[in-house]
Design an enzyme around this catalytic site. Sequence first.
Site, mmCIF file in Angstrom:
data_model
loop_
_atom_site.group_PDB
_atom_site.id
_atom_site.type_symbol
_atom_site.label_atom_id
_atom_site.label_comp_id
_atom_site.label_asym_id
_atom_site.label_seq_id
_atom_site.Cartn_x
_atom_site.Cartn_y
_atom_site.Cartn_z
ATOM 1 N N LYS A 163 0.821 -1.208 0.000
ATOM 2 C CA LYS A 163 0.000 0.000 0.000
ATOM 3 C C LYS A 163 0.858 1.262 0.000
ATOM 4 O O LYS A 163 0.351 2.357 -0.282
ATOM 5 C CB LYS A 163 -0.954 0.014 1.198
ATOM 6 C CG LYS A 163 -0.323 0.167 2.555
ATOM 7 C CD LYS A 163 -1.376 0.055 3.655
ATOM 8 C CE LYS A 163 -0.768 0.216 5.033
ATOM 9 N NZ LYS A 163 -0.283 1.581 5.291
ATOM 10 N N ASP A 164 2.160 1.124 0.279
ATOM 11 C CA ASP A 164 3.066 2.275 0.243
ATOM 12 C C ASP A 164 3.631 2.539 -1.144
ATOM 13 O O ASP A 164 4.342 3.522 -1.345
ATOM 14 C CB ASP A 164 4.239 2.058 1.211
ATOM 15 C CG ASP A 164 3.827 2.139 2.668
ATOM 16 O OD1 ASP A 164 2.750 2.701 2.947
ATOM 17 O OD2 ASP A 164 4.573 1.633 3.521
ATOM 18 N N ARG A 208 -7.648 8.837 3.034
ATOM 19 C CA ARG A 208 -8.683 7.865 2.680
ATOM 20 C C ARG A 208 -9.541 7.517 3.889
ATOM 21 O O ARG A 208 -10.780 7.497 3.810
ATOM 22 C CB ARG A 208 -8.022 6.585 2.129
ATOM 23 C CG ARG A 208 -9.001 5.424 1.919
ATOM 24 C CD ARG A 208 -8.252 4.125 1.654
ATOM 25 N NE ARG A 208 -7.357 3.758 2.749
ATOM 26 C CZ ARG A 208 -7.744 3.134 3.850
ATOM 27 N NH1 ARG A 208 -9.013 2.805 4.023
ATOM 28 N NH2 ARG A 208 -6.879 2.836 4.784
ATOM 29 N N ARG A 209 -8.893 7.231 5.015
ATOM 30 C CA ARG A 209 -9.645 6.908 6.224
ATOM 31 C C ARG A 209 -10.464 8.098 6.691
ATOM 32 O O ARG A 209 -11.626 7.954 7.070
ATOM 33 C CB ARG A 209 -8.686 6.457 7.327
ATOM 34 C CG ARG A 209 -8.051 5.099 7.058
ATOM 35 C CD ARG A 209 -7.054 4.733 8.135
ATOM 36 N NE ARG A 209 -6.430 3.444 7.852
ATOM 37 C CZ ARG A 209 -5.136 3.169 8.003
ATOM 38 N NH1 ARG A 209 -4.322 4.119 8.443
ATOM 39 N NH2 ARG A 209 -4.668 1.979 7.715
ATOM 40 N N ARG A 225 1.948 9.515 13.319
ATOM 41 C CA ARG A 225 2.934 8.711 12.605
ATOM 42 C C ARG A 225 3.893 8.092 13.601
ATOM 43 O O ARG A 225 3.775 8.273 14.803
ATOM 44 C CB ARG A 225 3.671 9.572 11.572
ATOM 45 C CG ARG A 225 2.792 10.036 10.420
ATOM 46 C CD ARG A 225 3.591 10.776 9.376
ATOM 47 N NE ARG A 225 4.670 9.950 8.880
ATOM 48 C CZ ARG A 225 5.766 10.430 8.288
ATOM 49 N NH1 ARG A 225 5.905 11.739 8.140
ATOM 50 N NH2 ARG A 225 6.710 9.624 7.866
ATOM 51 N N ARG A 237 2.772 4.963 18.377
ATOM 52 C CA ARG A 237 1.365 5.333 18.203
ATOM 53 C C ARG A 237 0.514 4.841 19.366
ATOM 54 O O ARG A 237 -0.353 5.566 19.862
ATOM 55 C CB ARG A 237 0.843 4.778 16.888
ATOM 56 C CG ARG A 237 1.599 5.271 15.666
ATOM 57 C CD ARG A 237 0.927 4.827 14.391
ATOM 58 N NE ARG A 237 1.811 4.975 13.239
ATOM 59 C CZ ARG A 237 1.409 4.977 11.986
ATOM 60 N NH1 ARG A 237 0.140 4.846 11.706
ATOM 61 N NH2 ARG A 237 2.269 5.115 10.995
ATOM 62 N N CYS A 258 -0.387 9.232 -4.101
ATOM 63 C CA CYS A 258 -0.243 8.479 -2.865
ATOM 64 C C CYS A 258 -1.204 8.929 -1.774
ATOM 65 O O CYS A 258 -1.638 8.121 -0.968
ATOM 66 C CB CYS A 258 1.191 8.616 -2.358
ATOM 67 S SG CYS A 258 2.405 7.891 -3.483
#
Length: 344
Positions: free
Chosen positions: A84-85, A156-157, A174, A180, A267
Amino acid sequence: MADSNAELRLGTRGSQLALWQANAVAARLQETSGRSCRIIVIRTSGDRLQDAPLSEVGGKRLFVKEIEDALLRNEIDLAVHSSKDMPAILPDGLTIAAVLTREDPLDAVVLPHTVRLPSLPLRPGKPDTTYEAEMSFNDVVRALGESPSIGTSSVRRIAQLTRLFPRARFTPIRGNLDTRLRKLDGGEYDAIVLAAAGLRRLGMGSRISARVPSSVCVPAPGQGIVAIEIRKSDARASAAVRPIDDRESHAALDAERAVVEALGGGCQTPIGALASTIALDELELAAVVVSLDGTRAISGMGHGKPADAGAIGASVGAQLLADGAGDILAEADRSRAAVEGIQP
Protein backbone atom coordinates in the site's frame (compact mmCIF):
# COMPACT_ATOMS: atom_id res chain seq x y z
CA MET A 1 27.84 -15.69 -14.80
CA ALA A 2 26.29 -14.93 -11.40
CA ASP A 3 25.99 -17.82 -8.95
CA SER A 4 22.30 -18.76 -8.88
CA ASN A 5 22.69 -19.89 -5.25
CA ALA A 6 24.53 -16.78 -4.07
CA GLU A 7 23.20 -14.77 -1.15
CA LEU A 8 20.43 -12.33 -2.05
CA ARG A 9 20.62 -8.75 -0.82
CA LEU A 10 17.23 -7.70 0.52
CA GLY A 11 16.51 -3.98 0.97
CA THR A 12 13.98 -2.70 3.48
CA ARG A 13 13.08 0.17 5.75
CA GLY A 14 14.10 -0.13 9.38
CA SER A 15 10.71 0.15 11.06
CA GLN A 16 9.32 -2.63 13.24
CA LEU A 17 6.85 -3.72 10.59
CA ALA A 18 9.28 -3.38 7.68
CA LEU A 19 11.83 -5.60 9.43
CA TRP A 20 9.13 -8.17 10.22
CA GLN A 21 8.22 -8.23 6.54
CA ALA A 22 11.81 -8.52 5.38
CA ASN A 23 12.50 -11.38 7.78
CA ALA A 24 9.29 -13.11 6.67
CA VAL A 25 10.44 -12.98 3.04
CA ALA A 26 13.93 -14.19 3.99
CA ALA A 27 12.44 -17.07 5.97
CA ARG A 28 10.19 -18.12 3.08
CA LEU A 29 13.13 -18.07 0.65
CA GLN A 30 15.19 -20.18 3.04
CA GLU A 31 12.28 -22.58 3.47
CA THR A 32 11.49 -23.04 -0.22
CA SER A 33 14.94 -23.07 -1.79
CA GLY A 34 17.54 -22.88 0.95
CA ARG A 35 18.45 -19.43 -0.38
CA SER A 36 19.99 -17.12 2.21
CA CYS A 37 19.37 -13.37 2.35
CA ARG A 38 21.31 -10.46 3.77
CA ILE A 39 18.94 -7.76 5.01
CA ILE A 40 20.08 -4.22 4.23
CA VAL A 41 18.26 -1.42 6.04
CA ILE A 42 17.76 1.71 3.95
CA ARG A 43 16.58 4.93 5.57
CA THR A 44 13.93 6.63 3.45
CA SER A 45 12.72 10.23 3.30
CA GLY A 46 9.54 9.14 5.04
CA ASP A 47 11.59 7.84 7.96
CA ARG A 48 13.47 11.14 8.24
CA LEU A 49 10.26 13.19 8.28
CA GLN A 50 8.41 11.40 11.06
CA ASP A 51 6.81 14.51 12.50
CA ALA A 52 5.25 15.84 9.29
CA PRO A 53 1.84 14.73 7.96
CA LEU A 54 2.13 12.69 4.78
CA SER A 55 -0.16 15.10 2.96
CA GLU A 56 2.40 17.87 3.53
CA VAL A 57 5.61 16.06 2.62
CA GLY A 58 4.82 14.13 -0.55
CA GLY A 59 2.90 11.02 0.41
CA LYS A 60 3.79 7.35 0.27
CA ARG A 61 6.47 7.62 -2.40
CA LEU A 62 8.69 8.82 0.43
CA PHE A 63 8.73 5.29 1.87
CA VAL A 64 10.03 3.53 -1.23
CA LYS A 65 12.11 5.94 -3.33
CA GLU A 66 15.52 5.37 -1.74
CA ILE A 67 14.96 1.60 -1.71
CA GLU A 68 13.99 1.57 -5.38
CA ASP A 69 17.00 3.75 -6.20
CA ALA A 70 19.25 1.18 -4.50
CA LEU A 71 17.57 -1.57 -6.53
CA LEU A 72 18.16 0.31 -9.78
CA ARG A 73 21.83 0.86 -8.83
CA ASN A 74 22.22 -2.90 -8.24
CA GLU A 75 23.05 -2.34 -4.58
CA ILE A 76 20.30 -4.78 -3.56
CA ASP A 77 18.57 -7.67 -5.34
CA LEU A 78 15.12 -7.52 -3.74
CA ALA A 79 13.07 -4.69 -2.24
CA VAL A 80 10.41 -5.59 0.30
CA HIS A 81 7.54 -3.16 0.79
CA SER A 82 4.10 -2.83 2.31
CA SER A 83 2.38 -2.76 -1.06
CA LYS A 84 0.00 0.00 0.00
CA ASP A 85 3.07 2.28 0.24
CA MET A 86 3.94 1.78 -3.42
CA PRO A 87 2.84 4.24 -6.12
CA ALA A 88 0.65 2.89 -8.90
CA ILE A 89 3.36 3.46 -11.51
CA LEU A 90 6.73 1.86 -10.80
CA PRO A 91 10.04 3.25 -12.06
CA ASP A 92 11.17 1.97 -15.45
CA GLY A 93 12.99 -1.31 -15.11
CA LEU A 94 11.31 -2.46 -11.89
CA THR A 95 8.45 -4.89 -11.32
CA ILE A 96 6.57 -6.61 -8.48
CA ALA A 97 7.77 -10.19 -8.90
CA ALA A 98 6.02 -11.83 -5.96
CA VAL A 99 3.79 -11.17 -2.96
CA LEU A 100 3.25 -13.05 0.28
CA THR A 101 -0.16 -14.36 1.30
CA ARG A 102 -2.37 -11.44 2.27
CA GLU A 103 -3.05 -10.72 5.93
CA ASP A 104 -6.29 -9.14 7.12
CA PRO A 105 -6.86 -6.26 4.66
CA LEU A 106 -9.24 -4.24 6.85
CA ASP A 107 -8.62 -1.16 8.95
CA ALA A 108 -8.79 -1.52 12.71
CA VAL A 109 -9.95 0.83 15.46
CA VAL A 110 -7.78 0.78 18.58
CA LEU A 111 -9.05 2.27 21.83
CA PRO A 112 -6.89 3.17 24.85
CA HIS A 113 -5.90 0.15 26.93
CA THR A 114 -8.08 1.39 29.80
CA VAL A 115 -11.27 1.00 27.75
CA ARG A 116 -13.04 -2.32 28.27
CA LEU A 117 -16.05 -3.37 26.22
CA PRO A 118 -17.73 -6.76 25.76
CA SER A 119 -15.38 -8.98 23.77
CA LEU A 120 -15.76 -11.82 21.35
CA PRO A 121 -13.97 -15.17 21.76
CA LEU A 122 -10.82 -15.89 19.83
CA ARG A 123 -11.77 -16.82 16.29
CA PRO A 124 -10.84 -20.42 15.52
CA GLY A 125 -8.12 -21.14 13.02
CA LYS A 126 -6.11 -17.96 13.55
CA PRO A 127 -2.37 -18.54 13.10
CA ASP A 128 -1.34 -16.30 16.00
CA THR A 129 -1.87 -17.18 19.66
CA THR A 130 -2.73 -13.75 21.01
CA TYR A 131 -6.15 -13.33 22.55
CA GLU A 132 -8.04 -10.86 20.42
CA ALA A 133 -10.52 -9.01 22.59
CA GLU A 134 -12.31 -7.79 19.51
CA MET A 135 -15.54 -5.91 20.00
CA SER A 136 -18.52 -5.21 17.83
CA PHE A 137 -17.79 -2.25 15.57
CA ASN A 138 -21.12 -0.77 16.61
CA ASP A 139 -20.04 -1.04 20.27
CA VAL A 140 -16.91 0.95 19.47
CA VAL A 141 -18.88 3.59 17.55
CA ARG A 142 -21.19 4.05 20.54
CA ALA A 143 -18.26 4.20 22.97
CA LEU A 144 -16.56 6.95 20.96
CA GLY A 145 -19.59 9.22 20.95
CA GLU A 146 -20.28 12.02 18.49
CA SER A 147 -17.03 13.99 18.53
CA PRO A 148 -14.06 11.75 19.23
CA SER A 149 -10.43 12.61 18.65
CA ILE A 150 -9.16 10.05 16.13
CA GLY A 151 -5.53 9.64 15.16
CA THR A 152 -4.78 8.77 11.53
CA SER A 153 -2.59 10.20 8.77
CA SER A 154 -4.64 8.68 5.94
CA VAL A 155 -6.86 10.98 3.87
CA ARG A 156 -8.68 7.87 2.68
CA ARG A 157 -9.64 6.91 6.22
CA ILE A 158 -10.57 10.46 7.16
CA ALA A 159 -12.77 10.90 4.09
CA GLN A 160 -14.69 7.69 4.75
CA LEU A 161 -14.88 7.88 8.55
CA THR A 162 -16.08 11.49 8.39
CA ARG A 163 -19.30 10.08 6.98
CA LEU A 164 -19.73 8.10 10.20
CA PHE A 165 -18.26 10.69 12.59
CA PRO A 166 -19.06 14.11 11.06
CA ARG A 167 -18.01 15.89 14.28
CA ALA A 168 -14.81 13.93 14.85
CA ARG A 169 -11.41 15.63 15.19
CA PHE A 170 -8.96 13.79 12.97
CA THR A 171 -5.33 14.35 13.94
CA PRO A 172 -2.22 13.11 12.11
CA ILE A 173 -0.27 10.35 13.84
CA ARG A 174 2.93 8.71 12.61
CA GLY A 175 5.83 6.71 13.98
CA ASN A 176 6.38 3.07 14.88
CA LEU A 177 3.44 1.09 16.16
CA ASP A 178 4.73 1.25 19.75
CA THR A 179 4.93 5.04 19.48
CA ARG A 180 1.36 5.33 18.20
CA LEU A 181 -0.01 3.08 20.92
CA ARG A 182 1.90 5.00 23.58
CA LYS A 183 0.37 8.27 22.38
CA LEU A 184 -3.09 6.70 22.38
CA ASP A 185 -2.70 5.23 25.88
CA GLY A 186 -1.27 8.53 27.08
CA GLY A 187 -4.55 10.28 26.31
CA GLU A 188 -3.67 12.15 23.12
CA TYR A 189 -6.51 10.46 21.20
CA ASP A 190 -9.79 8.73 21.92
CA ALA A 191 -8.93 6.17 19.25
CA ILE A 192 -6.47 5.52 16.45
CA VAL A 193 -7.14 3.76 13.15
CA LEU A 194 -4.47 1.48 11.71
CA ALA A 195 -4.15 -1.41 9.30
CA ALA A 196 -5.18 -4.59 11.10
CA ALA A 197 -2.42 -6.47 9.28
CA GLY A 198 0.40 -4.56 10.95
CA LEU A 199 -1.00 -5.15 14.42
CA ARG A 200 -1.42 -8.86 13.78
CA ARG A 201 2.03 -9.31 12.25
CA LEU A 202 3.74 -7.69 15.21
CA GLY A 203 1.84 -9.83 17.70
CA MET A 204 -0.41 -6.99 18.83
CA GLY A 205 -3.70 -8.36 17.56
CA SER A 206 -5.02 -8.14 21.12
CA ARG A 207 -5.02 -4.34 20.77
CA ILE A 208 -7.59 -4.42 17.98
CA SER A 209 -10.81 -3.10 19.46
CA ALA A 210 -12.79 -3.66 16.26
CA ARG A 211 -12.12 -4.17 12.59
CA VAL A 212 -13.77 -1.55 10.38
CA PRO A 213 -16.16 -3.22 7.91
CA SER A 214 -15.31 -2.55 4.28
CA SER A 215 -18.89 -1.28 3.90
CA VAL A 216 -17.83 1.60 6.19
CA CYS A 217 -14.22 2.12 5.10
CA VAL A 218 -12.83 0.41 2.01
CA PRO A 219 -9.15 -0.39 2.65
CA ALA A 220 -6.20 1.11 0.84
CA PRO A 221 -5.23 -0.67 -2.37
CA GLY A 222 -2.75 -3.39 -1.44
CA GLN A 223 -3.35 -3.17 2.31
CA GLY A 224 -2.17 -6.32 4.08
CA ILE A 225 0.05 -7.48 1.19
CA VAL A 226 3.86 -7.69 1.35
CA ALA A 227 5.32 -7.02 -2.11
CA ILE A 228 8.73 -8.07 -3.43
CA GLU A 229 10.11 -5.72 -6.09
CA ILE A 230 13.01 -6.62 -8.39
CA ARG A 231 14.72 -5.45 -11.55
CA LYS A 232 12.87 -6.77 -14.59
CA SER A 233 16.14 -7.93 -16.08
CA ASP A 234 17.19 -9.95 -13.02
CA ALA A 235 16.36 -13.55 -13.95
CA ARG A 236 18.11 -14.88 -10.84
CA ALA A 237 15.96 -12.86 -8.42
CA SER A 238 12.83 -13.65 -10.42
CA ALA A 239 13.48 -17.38 -10.21
CA ALA A 240 14.27 -17.15 -6.50
CA VAL A 241 11.00 -15.46 -5.49
CA ARG A 242 8.67 -17.31 -7.88
CA PRO A 243 8.02 -20.24 -5.47
CA ILE A 244 6.87 -17.91 -2.66
CA ASP A 245 4.43 -15.91 -4.79
CA ASP A 246 0.81 -16.23 -3.62
CA ARG A 247 -1.20 -16.10 -6.84
CA GLU A 248 -4.52 -15.19 -5.24
CA SER A 249 -3.02 -12.28 -3.31
CA HIS A 250 -1.04 -11.19 -6.38
CA ALA A 251 -4.20 -11.08 -8.51
CA ALA A 252 -5.93 -8.99 -5.85
CA LEU A 253 -3.01 -6.58 -5.78
CA ASP A 254 -2.94 -6.30 -9.58
CA ALA A 255 -6.65 -5.42 -9.64
CA GLU A 256 -6.41 -2.86 -6.85
CA ARG A 257 -3.33 -1.15 -8.26
CA ALA A 258 -4.95 -1.01 -11.70
CA VAL A 259 -7.83 0.99 -10.21
CA VAL A 260 -5.42 3.59 -8.84
CA GLU A 261 -3.52 3.74 -12.11
CA ALA A 262 -6.74 4.23 -14.10
CA LEU A 263 -7.78 7.04 -11.76
CA GLY A 264 -4.40 8.72 -11.96
CA GLY A 265 -4.37 8.66 -8.17
CA GLY A 266 -1.29 9.65 -6.29
CA CYS A 267 -0.24 8.48 -2.87
CA GLN A 268 -2.40 10.72 -0.70
CA THR A 269 -5.77 10.37 -2.40
CA PRO A 270 -9.15 9.23 -1.02
CA ILE A 271 -9.27 5.96 -2.98
CA GLY A 272 -10.21 2.61 -1.48
CA ALA A 273 -10.07 -0.73 -3.29
CA LEU A 274 -10.46 -4.32 -2.18
CA ALA A 275 -10.36 -7.42 -4.37
CA SER A 276 -11.14 -10.93 -3.15
CA THR A 277 -11.71 -14.36 -4.60
CA ILE A 278 -15.40 -15.18 -4.18
CA ALA A 279 -15.48 -18.48 -6.06
CA LEU A 280 -13.02 -21.03 -7.33
CA ASP A 281 -12.02 -18.85 -10.27
CA GLU A 282 -13.74 -15.49 -9.85
CA LEU A 283 -12.35 -12.24 -8.54
CA GLU A 284 -14.58 -9.50 -7.12
CA LEU A 285 -13.32 -5.93 -6.87
CA ALA A 286 -14.96 -3.11 -4.92
CA ALA A 287 -13.60 0.43 -5.10
CA VAL A 288 -14.63 3.86 -3.85
CA VAL A 289 -13.57 7.48 -4.25
CA VAL A 290 -14.72 9.80 -1.45
CA SER A 291 -14.52 13.59 -1.19
CA LEU A 292 -12.27 14.84 1.59
CA ASP A 293 -15.24 16.18 3.55
CA GLY A 294 -17.11 12.90 3.20
CA THR A 295 -20.12 14.42 1.48
CA ARG A 296 -19.68 12.58 -1.84
CA ALA A 297 -18.79 8.98 -2.51
CA ILE A 298 -18.66 7.15 -5.83
CA SER A 299 -18.45 3.37 -5.76
CA GLY A 300 -17.69 0.79 -8.42
CA MET A 301 -17.72 -2.99 -8.64
CA GLY A 302 -16.21 -5.49 -11.05
CA HIS A 303 -15.97 -9.26 -11.50
CA GLY A 304 -13.87 -11.55 -13.64
CA LYS A 305 -11.16 -14.17 -13.82
CA PRO A 306 -8.07 -13.67 -11.63
CA ALA A 307 -5.95 -13.85 -14.78
CA ASP A 308 -7.73 -10.68 -15.94
CA ALA A 309 -7.15 -8.81 -12.66
CA GLY A 310 -5.49 -5.81 -14.28
CA ALA A 311 -8.28 -5.43 -16.82
CA ILE A 312 -10.91 -5.69 -14.06
CA GLY A 313 -9.21 -2.90 -12.14
CA ALA A 314 -8.89 -0.71 -15.21
CA SER A 315 -12.58 -1.23 -16.01
CA VAL A 316 -13.68 -0.31 -12.49
CA GLY A 317 -11.44 2.76 -12.59
CA ALA A 318 -13.00 3.83 -15.88
CA GLN A 319 -16.46 3.29 -14.39
CA LEU A 320 -15.60 5.52 -11.42
CA LEU A 321 -14.31 8.26 -13.71
CA ALA A 322 -17.45 8.08 -15.83
CA ASP A 323 -19.50 8.53 -12.67
CA GLY A 324 -17.62 11.68 -11.64
CA ALA A 325 -14.67 10.46 -9.55
CA GLY A 326 -12.33 12.71 -11.51
CA ASP A 327 -13.94 15.82 -10.02
CA ILE A 328 -13.47 14.50 -6.48
CA LEU A 329 -9.83 13.64 -7.11
CA ALA A 330 -9.16 17.01 -8.76
CA GLU A 331 -10.61 18.73 -5.71
CA ALA A 332 -8.39 16.61 -3.44
CA ASP A 333 -5.35 17.58 -5.53
CA ARG A 334 -6.23 21.27 -5.20
CA SER A 335 -6.60 20.93 -1.44
CA ARG A 336 -3.25 19.17 -1.15
CA ALA A 337 -1.57 21.78 -3.34
CA ALA A 338 -2.93 24.52 -1.11
CA VAL A 339 -1.54 22.80 1.99
CA GLU A 340 1.85 22.30 0.35
CA GLY A 341 1.94 25.84 -0.99
CA ILE A 342 2.07 24.73 -4.63
CA GLN A 343 0.82 27.18 -7.23
CA PRO A 344 -1.87 25.66 -9.53
